[in-house]
Structures are given as C-alpha cells and as structure tokens.
Design a protein around this motif. Structure first.
Motif: not given
Length: 322
Positions: A219-239
């Motif tokens: 499932n390429a889990e670690l590769e997906v996770l390594a990309h997903a965490v910064p993508e999630a940070i960028a997707a969340v509004t301030v606060g």
C-alpha cells in the motif's frame, strides 16, 4: 462494530477548532482515514455545526461508513482517495479548499483485519491480498512472486524490522516455482518454520512483522504518509488542529519529524532577528506521543500500541513566499 481508539482524547484535542465562528460558520473536519467512521460519528454527534469529509482508499469502508453516517445528511461526505490527496479532496468539496481540523488514524482498520478474504490477518486463512484499495495495485501474493530476493529482504528489514528476514525470504524464493505462497496461512506457517524455535516463543505471533512489512509495501503506506502530513498541515487554516494516531514506530517517526520541523524556528544560529517566514508554523499540543490508558488498552486491544500526536497551526506555512 469497532471501538474508535482514544476517542475522547481526540474530541478534546480537535474540539477548539470545531466551534463555529464568524470566519468559519460551519467548521470542516477531514477524517483522513475514515475506516468504519467511529471518530466521525462522535464528532458529528457532539458538534452540531460541523461538516465532516471522510477520506478512505478502501471502497468497502466507504460504503459501510456511509451507511453508518447517513443519518447526518449532507453534513457528511465520503471521498475515495488516499489521504495524501487531502487538498484535492478539499478543493472538490469545499468553497475555500481548507479545513479547520484533520484527524488521521493510521494503519489497518478493524474491518480489514476481521475479513479473512482481505488477507491482512495472520490468525485466519485467506487469499494473500493486503490491498487497502482492492480496485488497484498488486496483491501481497503477486509481490512475493515478482519481487527480487534482494527487494523482499529489504522490505522485511525496513518495514518489519524482521531480523530473520534472510531466512524467511530464502524460504519464499525457494518454493516460488513449485508451491508459491498465495494464502495467509501458508505465509504464517512459512515464517514460523523459518525462524529459530526460541524466537517463536516470544514477542507474539512470529508472522506479525512479516505481515506488517508486506502490507506497508503493498500500500506504499510510508510514502503516502510522508507526503500526507505536510499536505494536511497546508490544508488546515490558522488556528486549526491536526491529530495523528500511529501504531508502529515507522509511522510515528514520520509524524514526529514533521511536527518537530513545523514547531521549530528556521532562523539560522546567530541571527538576532527572526524573519516571518522562519517562524514556527505549528504549536505542539502533546508532550511527545500520548498512549492509551491501561483501562482502555484492556477494553480495546487495538489501542495497545497507539501513539497520538497533535498540533495547532499557528501560521500559514506557505506565507513564506510573501
């Protein structure tokens, strides 16, 4: 029905970001690993004004969670995707392409483990599949048949930290032409027979690390996770807030590093002034990784290995270009 792990703690950490405000009258939570929807159900019950977008790569999970959460009407929407595609999903389902909170509950779901035909469980026999999305990719059986001996050894060492990887892989390769490993029981038996007797008597089922390694690779889990965490940070509004639950050290290490990087100033040593783009963009809400209480571990065995980390977004990470 499975019991969601650390449910109350997740609600406590996510809650401040889910209160409606003039700026965000209907806060959005992305349940980035929807599974059977246990955490989403609690959020939708506790926060009347919240809308939940549930992401999962598993069509079966989406169907079951959709049925479970249908009573919430348009406050819940499901998306078939991997969670590193979070910004694409938000762009499709929201006006502004942002969320106020994200929850990630990593690893294999209870449903996937409980259904023998999915091939995730070493304790019951079934076809050796292990794909979280059964509509795409190669199965674990196909990986064992096609990958080189060197690659299989790397997978077991890197993703399973299996010290008997050489023995196990040699046994797999030796029988590929005459009796290929295509079922979970075959693989579990092969692993047990490949390791020393003393090693079988400690650390739980001896096939656990091999199954974990193959699942991660399929499932390429670690590769997906390594990309997903910064993508999630960028997707969340301030606060807004991000909560991640990991169940093994390889996952937790990726989350820990991403959170540490976001919570640390990038101002070079000796520079007296901190430039705006060098300021931290995360505030850590947990001291290290939190674990489940002894009572929860006793009541919900899946919580035994959980490691929870949470952070608040303090500035837009992408403002650095301003």
């Amino acid at each position: 029905m499975h019991v969601p792990v650390l449910a109350e703690r997740c609600i406590e950490l996510l809650g401040p970001a889910l209160v409606p405000s003039p700026e965000h009258p209907q806060p959005v939570l992305v349940d980035a690993t929807l599974g059977l929807g246990g955490h989403s159900e609690l959020v939708l019950e506790r926060f009347d004004g919240v809308r939940v977008i549930g992401i999962d790569r598993d069509p079966a999970a989406l169907q079951l969670a959709g049925e479970r959460l249908a009573r919430f009407g348009d406050r819940f929407v499901a998306a078939h995707a991997t969670y590193d595609q979070i910004r694409d999903v938000l762009a499709e389902h929201t006006d502004h392409g942002r969320a106020q909170a994200v929850l990630m509950d990593l690893g294999v779901s209870s449903m996937q483990l409980d259904v023998a035909d999915r091939g995730f469980a070493y304790a019951q026999d079934g076809p050796l599949d292990m794909r979280m999305d059964t509509s795409t990719g190669i199965t674990a059986a196909e990986l064992l048949a096609q990958a080189s001996e060197r690659e299989l050894r790397r997978i077991l060492l890197s993703y399973g930290e299996e010290k008997f990887a050489g023995r196990i892989v040699s046994a797999i390769v030796a029988r590929r032409d005459t009796d290929p490993v295509v079922r979970t029981a075959q693989l579990a038996d092969l692993v047990r027979d490949s390791i020393p007797a003393a090693a079988r008597r400690r650390g739980g089922n001896p096939a656990k690390r091999t199954f974990q390694a193959l699942r991660i690779a399929v499932n390429a889990e670690l590769e997906v996770l390594a990309h997903a965490v910064p993508e999630a940070i960028a997707a969340v509004t301030v606060g807004g807030r991000l909560v991640v639950m990991a169940y093994q050290s390889l996952e937790d290490r990726i989350v820990k590093r991403a959170f540490a990087a976001g919570a640390t100033s990038r101002t070079p040593p000796g520079i007296p002034v901190e430039l705006p783009e060098h300021r931290p963009y995360l505030r850590l809400l947990t001291h290290g990784a939190e674990v489940a209480t002894e009572s929860e571990q006793a009541a919900n065995p899946r919580s035994t290995s959980v490691r929870l980390r949470a952070a608040e977004i303090t500035r837009d990470r992408e403002e650095k270009a301003a």
